[in-house]
Scaffold this motif. Structure first.
Motif, PDB file in Angstrom:
ATOM      1  N   ALA A 246       0.830  -1.206   0.000  1.00 30.07           N
ATOM      2  CA  ALA A 246       0.000   0.000   0.000  1.00 30.07           C
ATOM      3  C   ALA A 246       0.865   1.256   0.000  1.00 30.07           C
ATOM      4  CB  ALA A 246      -0.929  -0.005   1.209  1.00 30.07           C
TER       5      ALA A 246
ATOM      6  N   GLU B  26       2.359   1.826  -3.435  1.00 29.75           N
ATOM      7  CA  GLU B  26       1.364   2.277  -4.416  1.00 29.75           C
ATOM      8  C   GLU B  26       0.731   3.610  -4.038  1.00 29.75           C
ATOM      9  OE1 GLU B  26      -1.319  -1.001  -4.563  1.00 29.75           O
ATOM     10  OE2 GLU B  26       0.203  -2.414  -5.292  1.00 29.75           O
TER      11      GLU B  26
ATOM     12  N   ARG C 223      -1.235   4.347  -1.531  1.00 26.74           N
ATOM     13  CA  ARG C 223      -2.632   4.254  -1.075  1.00 26.74           C
ATOM     14  C   ARG C 223      -2.740   3.802   0.381  1.00 26.74           C
ATOM     15  NH1 ARG C 223      -3.767  -1.067  -0.915  1.00 26.74           N
ATOM     16  NH2 ARG C 223      -2.457  -2.479  -2.158  1.00 26.74           N
TER      17      ARG C 223
ATOM     18  N   PRO D 235      -3.543   3.949   4.082  1.00 25.99           N
ATOM     19  CA  PRO D 235      -4.324   4.826   4.962  1.00 25.99           C
ATOM     20  C   PRO D 235      -3.497   5.247   6.175  1.00 25.99           C
ATOM     21  CG  PRO D 235      -4.993   2.551   5.240  1.00 25.99           C
ATOM     22  CD  PRO D 235      -4.007   2.557   4.115  1.00 25.99           C
TER      23      PRO D 235
END
Length: 304
Positions: free
Chosen positions: A182, A185, A187, A189
């Motif tokens: 994540a 990329e 993304r 959180p």
């Protein structure tokens, strides 16, 4: 992505192994200094060091984190990201500032619950029905950083801390890979913890071992399994302090004083608890003896 890994015990080694298996570029490993163990007091390598050496990854074992040597070594490695899993050391701010992508930590609880050194054990000891693992960005305050991802699991009624530890180490390793993907990329959180809900999980010690039979039967059971593999629950039965390794809830209802032996025989040693129910102790260890079924112990030590 260049990664420096920081960790020490088996729990951390599982994450390091998963990083290597997944093809990540682990350029260096920080782990605790070697410790002398056993009767011969021979130096013992941490599980993380053993794994790093097997894969010819440079290992650094600083005695101190604030004298400049750790910072120099880290800068030479020039990591994009640091991964910390049960390292056992607090990282000063100058180290946290080195990697441009930050420092990610794998923690064995559903944060903000159970910050601290023994989150897995205290989840069992306190009778939690579920727990899990969290990844977070490391912050100055212990285990207080922003959470990235979590994964939860139920705790079995008779699951020991050691068994849960092994399960969560695998869950944590897999969650770490998802977290790194994540981040790569763009993304990932980032959720701030609700600090007012934080609970803490201090290190265990032998003062926790004596069982308190004034507690409800289920709480006694969770205490027995929560203290395994260390420091192990104890109970004074028939004038002998026994280590208690296993027990089950029984269907007996009694008005006996908590701590009273209600029955003792082929099934084990049944003891009254504070809620009028009983626990059946099934596995014990007497001083200087081997661990054994409670029924075997009773053959040589009959109880009234």
């Amino acid at each position: 992505m260049r990664i420096v890994f920081m960790g020490t015990p088996d729990f951390a080694a599982v994450s390091l192994a998963e990083l290597i298996r997944s093809g990540y570029d682990v350029v260096g490993v920080f782990t605790q200094p070697d410790k002398a163990k056993g009767r011969g007091m021979e130096l013992s390598f941490s599980p993380v060091k053993q794994l790093a050496l097997k894969h010819t990854i440079p290992v650094f074992q600083p005695e101190k984190m604030r004298d400049g040597t750790a910072l120099q070594f880290l800068r030479e490695l020039s990591p994009d990201l640091i991964v910390v899993v049960a390292y056992g050391r607090i990282l000063p701010d100058d180290l946290l500032a080195v990697p441009p992508l930050g420092t990610v930590n794998v923690h064995g609880s559903l944060l903000p619950k159970y910050r601290g050194a023994a989150p897995i054990q205290w989840a069992v000891l306190n009778g939690e029905e579920k727990t899990g693992v969290s990844t977070m960005y490391l912050a100055t305050e212990m285990d207080a950083g922003d959470v990235i991802l979590t994964d939860e699991t139920e705790i079995g009624l008779y699951e020991t801390s050691g068994e849960l530890y092994d399960r969560l180490s695998v869950m944590g390793a897999k969650l770490l890979i998802r977290t790194l993907q994540a981040i790569e990329e763009g993304r990932a959180p980032r959720k701030q913890q609700e600090h007012s809900l934080a609970t803490f999980a201090p290190m265990l010690d032998k003062s926790l071992s004596p069982l308190d039979f004034t507690k409800p039967a289920k709480a006694v059971i969770k205490w027995i399994f929560g203290l395994q593999p260390w420091p192990t629950a104890t109970a004074e039965i028939g004038g002998v302090t026994l280590k208690v390794f296993s027990a089950v809830l029984s269907n007996t209802v009694t008005d006996a004083v908590p701590g009273t032996v209600v029955a003792a025989g082929a099934n084990g040693i049944e003891i009254a608890c504070g809620d009028g129910k009983t626990v059946l102790i099934t596995e014990v260890q007497a001083p200087s003896k081997k661990r054994m079924p409670a029924s075997d112990y009773l053959r040589g030590h009959p109880l009234k």
